[in-house]
Write a protein that holds these residues in place. Structure first.
Motif, mmCIF file in Angstrom:
data_model
loop_
_atom_site.group_PDB
_atom_site.id
_atom_site.type_symbol
_atom_site.label_atom_id
_atom_site.label_comp_id
_atom_site.label_asym_id
_atom_site.label_seq_id
_atom_site.Cartn_x
_atom_site.Cartn_y
_atom_site.Cartn_z
ATOM 1 N N LEU A 44 0.802 -1.223 0.000
ATOM 2 C CA LEU A 44 0.000 0.000 0.000
ATOM 3 C C LEU A 44 0.839 1.279 0.000
ATOM 4 N N VAL A 45 2.163 1.151 0.120
ATOM 5 C CA VAL A 45 3.034 2.322 0.212
ATOM 6 C C VAL A 45 3.994 2.318 -0.970
ATOM 7 N N PRO A 46 4.162 3.452 -1.648
ATOM 8 C CA PRO A 46 5.087 3.500 -2.786
ATOM 9 C C PRO A 46 6.508 3.133 -2.364
ATOM 10 N N THR A 47 7.148 2.266 -3.126
ATOM 11 C CA THR A 47 8.495 1.826 -2.773
ATOM 12 C C THR A 47 9.569 2.875 -3.076
ATOM 13 N N ILE A 48 9.175 4.000 -3.665
ATOM 14 C CA ILE A 48 10.164 5.053 -3.932
ATOM 15 C C ILE A 48 10.757 5.589 -2.635
ATOM 16 N N HIS A 49 10.057 5.398 -1.520
ATOM 17 C CA HIS A 49 10.563 5.887 -0.245
ATOM 18 C C HIS A 49 11.413 4.850 0.483
ATOM 19 N N LEU A 50 11.545 3.661 -0.084
ATOM 20 C CA LEU A 50 12.108 2.526 0.642
ATOM 21 C C LEU A 50 13.467 2.123 0.095
ATOM 22 N N ASP A 51 14.413 1.926 1.026
ATOM 23 C CA ASP A 51 15.665 1.247 0.726
ATOM 24 C C ASP A 51 15.630 -0.095 1.443
#
Length: 271
Positions: free
Chosen positions: A69-76
């Motif tokens: 549900l959360v965009p992976t652009i914020h995730l490392d």
């Protein structure tokens, strides 16, 4: 119990036997807002894991990444569900929220079968499954009642039946009993335990209630204040089957509670 389908709503099991995997997960929503820092957490298939931590430490964010549900652009880092990248609407997952989110125009039975209906399950099968789980949560006699005629605790029982009726192998639960009174909460905790102990689905459970976490879980993961880090992963080696109410008299339970509380206090010092 309704006949279980051979192809339960799940992806193929990953070779490592893990249902959920977080490896080096760091989340930064803005340059000045870091939500999570270097989360490494592996949850085995059939395991009941609770996450506790201060408000705002990223507990729900973890669930939302698992659910896609959360965009992976914020995730490392890496999040995997049954060895695969999470996607929205993954059939292996069912998500139970703190509020029941029942449709007021549908009966208890209609609400309990809603998730199955959305997934395209045949009417006879979804009705069978919904009726079965309504009975398991003690609401068989209220199948034709509308939410307006049900107490808050009864509504949350319907939500629990809806979650289990979906037949997903992984259940994500975000403080599902947090808004209930103490007595109803204990009843639903014992009810959830009895369902889980019978079916052994994987549960990732978010709570602020340390007693709830220790009473039900195989492990309690403790997070620090934001940015959320895992500061402890406490095995709960209490015998099963368990009764949440009976554990209140068990010295081993109180020792584990104290251990988790001490770790949580350490996490608060990060604020």
């Amino acid at each position: 119990m309704p006949q279980r389908r051979a192809n339960r709503d799940a992806a193929p099991l990953s070779p490592d036997g893990l249902a959920i995997r977080f490896d080096g997960v760091t989340v930064r929503f803005r340059p000045d807002v870091q939500a999570l820092a270097d989360i490494n957490l592996h949850i085995r298939t059939g395991e009941f894991v609770s996450i506790v931590g201060p408000s705002g430490c990223g507990k729900t964010t973890l669930l939302n990444y698992v659910a896609g549900l959360v965009p992976t652009i914020h995730l490392d880092g890496t999040v995997l569900v049954h060895g695969q990248a999470p996607v929205t609407g993954h059939r292996a997952l069912a998500y139970m929220l703190a509020r029941d989110a029942l449709c007021p125009w549908r009966t208890a039975l209609g609400n309990a079968e809603l998730g199955c209906e959305v997934r395209g399950m045949a009417k006879a099968e979804r009705r069978d499954r919904a009726a079965y789980y309504l009975d398991k949560v003690g609401l068989g006699a209220f199948a034709n009642s509308f939410p307006s005629a049900l107490s808050h605790g009864m509504r949350q029982r319907v939500a629990l039946a809806r979650t289990f009726a979906m037949d997903s192998s992984i259940l994500l639960m975000d403080e599902p009993f947090g808004a209930l009174d103490a007595q109803t909460k204990l009843q639903l905790e014992d009810l959830l335990l009895s369902l889980w102990e019978k079916e052994q689905r994987t549960i990732l459970f978010i709570t602020h209630d340390l007693s709830e976490a220790v009473s039900m879980s195989d492990r309690v993961v403790v997070m620090s204040a934001r940015p959320g880090r895992i500061i402890a992963d406490v095995p709960i080696d209490l015998a099963r089957p368990r009764s949440v109410r009976a554990l209140q008299k068990d010295p081993a339970y109180h020792q584990l509670y104290s251990q988790v509380w001490e770790k949580l206090e350490e996490g608060l010092k990060h604020e």
